[in-house]
Design an enzyme around this catalytic site. Structure first.
Site, PDB file in Angstrom:
ATOM      1  N   ASP A 170       4.398   2.675  14.030  1.00 41.78           N
ATOM      2  CA  ASP A 170       5.484   3.657  14.154  1.00 41.78           C
ATOM      3  C   ASP A 170       6.849   2.982  14.047  1.00 41.78           C
ATOM      4  O   ASP A 170       7.000   1.811  14.392  1.00 41.78           O
ATOM      5  CB  ASP A 170       5.342   4.395  15.489  1.00 41.78           C
ATOM      6  N   GLY A 193      10.786   5.114   9.866  1.00 35.92           N
ATOM      7  CA  GLY A 193      11.976   5.922   9.573  1.00 35.92           C
ATOM      8  C   GLY A 193      13.213   5.349  10.248  1.00 35.92           C
ATOM      9  O   GLY A 193      14.286   5.240   9.636  1.00 35.92           O
ATOM     10  N   HIS A 229       8.828   3.202   4.920  1.00 31.81           N
ATOM     11  CA  HIS A 229       7.380   3.243   4.655  1.00 31.81           C
ATOM     12  C   HIS A 229       6.985   2.133   3.679  1.00 31.81           C
ATOM     13  O   HIS A 229       5.960   1.473   3.838  1.00 31.81           O
ATOM     14  CB  HIS A 229       6.970   4.603   4.085  1.00 31.81           C
ATOM     15  N   LEU A 287     -13.629  -9.027   8.042  1.00 32.01           N
ATOM     16  CA  LEU A 287     -12.808  -8.081   8.813  1.00 32.01           C
ATOM     17  C   LEU A 287     -13.113  -6.683   8.300  1.00 32.01           C
ATOM     18  O   LEU A 287     -13.178  -6.472   7.091  1.00 32.01           O
ATOM     19  CB  LEU A 287     -11.317  -8.387   8.603  1.00 32.01           C
TER      20      LEU A 287
HETATM   21  C1  IPE Z   1       1.969   8.628  14.765  1.00 37.27           C
HETATM   22  O1  IPE Z   1       3.329   8.512  14.521  1.00 37.27           O
HETATM   23  C2  IPE Z   1       1.203   8.693  13.505  1.00 37.27           C
HETATM   24  C3  IPE Z   1       1.244   7.513  12.636  1.00 37.27           C
HETATM   25  C4  IPE Z   1       1.810   6.375  12.877  1.00 37.27           C
HETATM   26  C5  IPE Z   1       0.557   7.671  11.405  1.00 37.27           C
HETATM   27  P1  IPE Z   1       4.317   9.755  14.560  1.00 37.27           P
HETATM   28  O2  IPE Z   1       5.674   9.215  14.334  1.00 37.27           O
HETATM   29  O3  IPE Z   1       3.848  10.811  13.641  1.00 37.27           O
HETATM   30  O4  IPE Z   1       4.135  10.277  16.067  1.00 37.27           O
HETATM   31  P2  IPE Z   1       5.031  11.261  16.927  1.00 37.27           P
HETATM   32  O5  IPE Z   1       5.235  12.499  16.122  1.00 37.27           O
HETATM   33  O6  IPE Z   1       6.333  10.570  17.188  1.00 37.27           O
HETATM   34  O7  IPE Z   1       4.258  11.476  18.182  1.00 37.27           O
HETATM   35  C1  IPE Z   2       5.392   5.775  11.088  1.00 37.66           C
HETATM   36  O1  IPE Z   2       6.775   5.713  11.051  1.00 37.66           O
HETATM   37  C2  IPE Z   2       4.793   6.104   9.746  1.00 37.66           C
HETATM   38  C3  IPE Z   2       4.141   7.416   9.681  1.00 37.66           C
HETATM   39  C4  IPE Z   2       4.003   8.269  10.655  1.00 37.66           C
HETATM   40  C5  IPE Z   2       3.573   7.766   8.393  1.00 37.66           C
HETATM   41  P1  IPE Z   2       7.652   7.019  11.212  1.00 37.66           P
HETATM   42  O2  IPE Z   2       7.851   7.619   9.864  1.00 37.66           O
HETATM   43  O3  IPE Z   2       7.051   7.935  12.207  1.00 37.66           O
HETATM   44  O4  IPE Z   2       9.011   6.415  11.732  1.00 37.66           O
HETATM   45  P2  IPE Z   2       9.955   7.018  12.858  1.00 37.66           P
HETATM   46  O5  IPE Z   2       9.113   7.219  14.091  1.00 37.66           O
HETATM   47  O6  IPE Z   2      10.483   8.308  12.345  1.00 37.66           O
HETATM   48  O7  IPE Z   2      11.001   5.984  13.032  1.00 37.66           O
HETATM   49 MG    MG Z   3       7.265   8.117  14.220  1.00 35.68          MG
END
Ligand code: IPE
Ligand code: IPE
Ligand code: MG
Length: 262
Positions: free
Chosen positions: A24, A27, A41, A135
């Protein structure tokens, strides 16, 4: 089939056998740099490469990465389609290298929602690498813990309708999407949020949880080592008392607790 943490106690190991990660913060990593979210990403894929390599070096046997949740369809359509294309490009480019490195690839989630070309790439990658032993890399894509439990319940009921009302945990487990792997020992979530976000709900029952503020694109071998170091300091009791644990360790060997890479 692997034994379950609620019915038997896994042997202690210094290095987690199965590591599961919520990747996570992509973004926010991009936003900090005044870049579009999708740049995060793209950079996140570099962190995946580094992490796979670091897990192989450290003797981790199973690495499970949450790439796209069943709730991520709620994102803007342009971001969803970027993620799908990135997944396809990554499969096209990386599967050969994974195979050379002895990695077995598995993808878990409701694949029916994906376009046929992506499903085909997934199946081909899984087949090519099926016999690899170094792995097992699992990508959770369109995965949700509740989806997994429901598809497992439905599979179980269809297979053994006569047992309705008396199903056990052991009956359900073979139907779960990751029945080929032991339960995760260590869970890492990057990006600062402290939640499970519908990841492996059943399988995390006795997993050690580790949260870091670091954004996923910045994750590297040093960050992994910090998580493993924290894991090594935990006392995994599985319901027992600390005293029982110490007595059991003493009975096996007089050496310090968890001293061998069992
Ligand atoms: C969880 O991250 C899913 C993945 C990393 C694929 P999100 O960014 O979607 O989770 P929430 O919405 O903050 O809980
Ligand atoms: C995790 O990063 C990737 C996916 C959920 C695909 P995010 O896209 O959720 O990044 P943030 O949480 O918005 O920073
Ligand atoms: Mg996220």
């Amino acid at each position: 089939m692997f034994s379950s943490t609620t019915r038997s106690i896994p042997e202690p190991r210094r290095v987690p056998r199965h590591l599961a990660i919520i990747m996570d913060g992509n973004g926010r990593w991009a936003k900090q740099r005044f870049l579009p979210r999708v740049a995060g990403h793209k950079q996140g894929l570099e962190a995946v490469r580094r992490t796979v390599g670091a897990c192989i070096e450290r003797g981790i046997e199973y690495l499970t990465l949450f790439a796209f949740s069943s709730e991520n369809w709620r994102r803007p359509p342009e971001e969803v389609s970027f993620l799908m294309n990135l997944f396809m490009a990554a499969l096209e480019r990386e599967v050969g290298k994974l195979h050379q490195n002895g990695v077995r690839l598995r993808v878990v989630g409701d694949l029916a929602a994906f376009e046929p070309r992506l499903i085909d790439l997934i199946r081909r990658g899984e087949n090519l690498t099926a016999e690899n032993k170094r792995l097992t890399l699992t990508i959770a894509a369109n995965y949700g813990g509740r989806w997994d439990l429901m598809q497992a319940f439905n599979g179980l009921v269809l297979a053994y309708p006569e047992k309705a009302g008396s199903y056990t945990e052991a009956d359900l487990e073979p139907f779960l999407a990751m029945s080929y792997a032991p339960e995760p020992d260590l869970f890492i979530r990057t990006g600062g949020e402290q939640r499970i976000s519908n990841f492996l709900l059943w399988q995390l029952a006795y997993c050690e949880l580790y949260f870091t503020e670091q954004f996923w694109p910045d994750f590297d071998a040093a960050a992994l080592d910090a998580a493993i170091e924290s894991y090594q300091k935990r006392e995994r009791r599985f319901g027992r008392t600390s005293e029982q644990l110490q007595a059991a360790a003493g009975a096996v060997s007089p050496a310090p607790n968890f001293s061998k890479n069992a």
